[in-house]
Design a protein around this motif. Structure first.
Motif, short mmCIF file in Angstrom:
data_model
loop_
_atom_site.label_atom_id
_atom_site.label_comp_id
_atom_site.label_asym_id
_atom_site.label_seq_id
_atom_site.Cartn_x
_atom_site.Cartn_y
_atom_site.Cartn_z
N LEU A 125 -5.63 -35.31 -8.55
CA LEU A 125 -4.41 -35.41 -8.75
C LEU A 125 -4.02 -37.16 -8.75
N THR A 126 -3.77 -37.64 -9.78
CA THR A 126 -3.68 -39.17 -9.86
C THR A 126 -2.41 -39.63 -9.14
N LEU A 127 -2.18 -40.35 -8.26
CA LEU A 127 -1.01 -40.71 -7.45
C LEU A 127 -0.46 -41.91 -8.02
N ARG A 128 0.93 -42.14 -7.90
CA ARG A 128 1.59 -43.24 -8.32
C ARG A 128 3.05 -43.21 -7.65
N ASP A 129 3.71 -44.26 -6.97
CA ASP A 129 5.03 -44.30 -6.50
C ASP A 129 5.91 -43.85 -7.62
N PRO A 130 6.78 -42.96 -7.31
CA PRO A 130 7.84 -42.25 -8.56
C PRO A 130 8.61 -43.30 -9.18
N ASP A 131 8.86 -44.26 -8.38
CA ASP A 131 9.75 -45.51 -9.10
C ASP A 131 8.60 -46.32 -10.22
N ALA A 132 7.64 -46.67 -9.52
CA ALA A 132 6.82 -47.45 -10.56
C ALA A 132 6.42 -46.66 -11.62
N TRP A 133 6.21 -45.18 -11.30
CA TRP A 133 5.88 -44.25 -12.44
C TRP A 133 6.89 -44.29 -13.42
N TYR A 134 8.11 -44.04 -13.17
CA TYR A 134 9.35 -43.88 -14.08
C TYR A 134 9.50 -45.27 -14.82
N ASN A 135 9.32 -46.31 -14.17
CA ASN A 135 9.51 -47.47 -14.87
C ASN A 135 8.46 -47.77 -15.96
N SER A 136 7.13 -47.21 -15.70
CA SER A 136 6.12 -47.31 -16.85
C SER A 136 6.32 -46.31 -17.90
N TYR A 137 6.60 -45.32 -17.35
CA TYR A 137 7.06 -44.09 -18.44
C TYR A 137 8.07 -44.48 -19.42
N ASP A 138 9.31 -44.91 -18.76
CA ASP A 138 10.34 -45.36 -19.54
C ASP A 138 10.29 -46.53 -20.56
N ASN A 139 9.29 -47.52 -20.08
CA ASN A 139 9.11 -48.77 -20.84
C ASN A 139 8.03 -48.46 -21.79
N THR A 140 7.19 -47.11 -22.02
CA THR A 140 6.36 -47.05 -22.94
C THR A 140 6.51 -45.67 -23.76
N ILE A 141 6.22 -44.43 -23.15
CA ILE A 141 6.44 -43.36 -23.81
C ILE A 141 7.91 -42.96 -24.09
#
Length: 261
Positions: free
Chosen positions: A111-127
């Motif tokens: 289960l690859t982990l990431r802080d939810p806020d950091a994940w969302y920012n990365s997701y929103d800025n790419t996919i």
């Protein structure tokens, strides 16, 4: 079990066991860990990139997603796309986390982990950004058989993963947390590794029972790389159309010159 049933590989049979299920969300290091698994000898880990490299898979995955999430068609059975691999990672596989954990009781789960806020920012800025982009919509319309097919498959996966309101930050983050809690509830602790890609090799190799490579842990598919790949793909579509239009103009001018001189 709602998984694709046929593929270009349908005449083959499984010759290796499913060993690893990487069930963390996309943009949590799934591409880097896929490369890490390749370096450890898991050469055929399935990933979203596997689908884009073999677009014949798209219809099969779409049918499975439609059946499970949108009530369209009948649920399909495991035995097809991606399931001759030693491992699975990223979308679309994580949409079938419960099915996979149940189907492969011997497989270890990461289960690859990431802080939810950091994940969302990365997701929103790419996919997320790509799926909302007007230029991507136009490119999909201009090249429906290839770029468009991948683009709309990405939107289907996103809708299944995050729901119809997934573009909203709070909704997306809630879906992220729910997914991680669900995987934790499905997998016995001895079979589960919660892992941040920045940790490096040690815990991963201990969990899998593999020797540590001499090479550094890979870091792939960062935000800059994804945005550059998408820009290149869209640019290629527009250039292809421009070349077609220019060719048509030259041919038209040649025909006009020959018939009207």
């Amino acid at each position: 079990m709602s998984l694709p049933s046929k593929s270009t590989m349908e005449l083959k049979t499984r010759t290796v066991p499913m060993r690893v299920l990487v069930l963390g969300f996309c943009r949590t290091g799934t591409s880097s860990i896929r490369e890490a698994l390749r370096m450890l000898g898991y050469n055929d880990t399935h990933h979203m990139d596997s689908v884009f490299r073999d677009p014949s898979q798209i219809d099969l995955w779409t049918a499975a997603i439609d059946a499970k999430f949108f009530g369209k068609g009948k649920a399909l059975r495991e035995g097809g796309v991606g399931f001759l691999a030693r491992g699975l990672s990223d979308l679309p596989s994580i949409l079938f986390a419960e099915d996979l954990v149940d189907a492969y009781p011997e497989a270890k789960v990461i289960l690859t982990l990431r802080d939810p806020d950091a994940w969302y920012n990365s997701y929103d800025n790419t996919i997320g950004s790509m799926l909302r982009s007007r230029t991507s919509y136009i490119a999909a319309a201009l090249n429906p058989s290839f770029y468009g097919k991948g683009f709309y498959f990405g939107r289907t996966c996103s809708a299944a993963l995050l729901g119809k309101d997934g573009a909203l930050k709070d909704v997306a983050k809630a879906r992220f947390v729910e997914h991680y809690d669900r995987v934790r509830s499905l997998v016995p602790p001895e079979r589960l590794l919660e892992y941040r890609v920045g940790e490096g090799w040690l815990r991963l190799c201990e969990f899998l029972g593999d020797d540590m490579p001499a090479e550094d842990f890979p870091n792939t598919n960062d935000t800059k790389t994804i945005r550059e790949k998408e820009a290149d793909a869209v640019r290629a579509v527009y250039l292809g159309v421009a070349k077609f239009i220019l060719l048509a103009l030259f041919l038209g001018m040649g025909i006009y010159w020959q018939t009207c001189r």
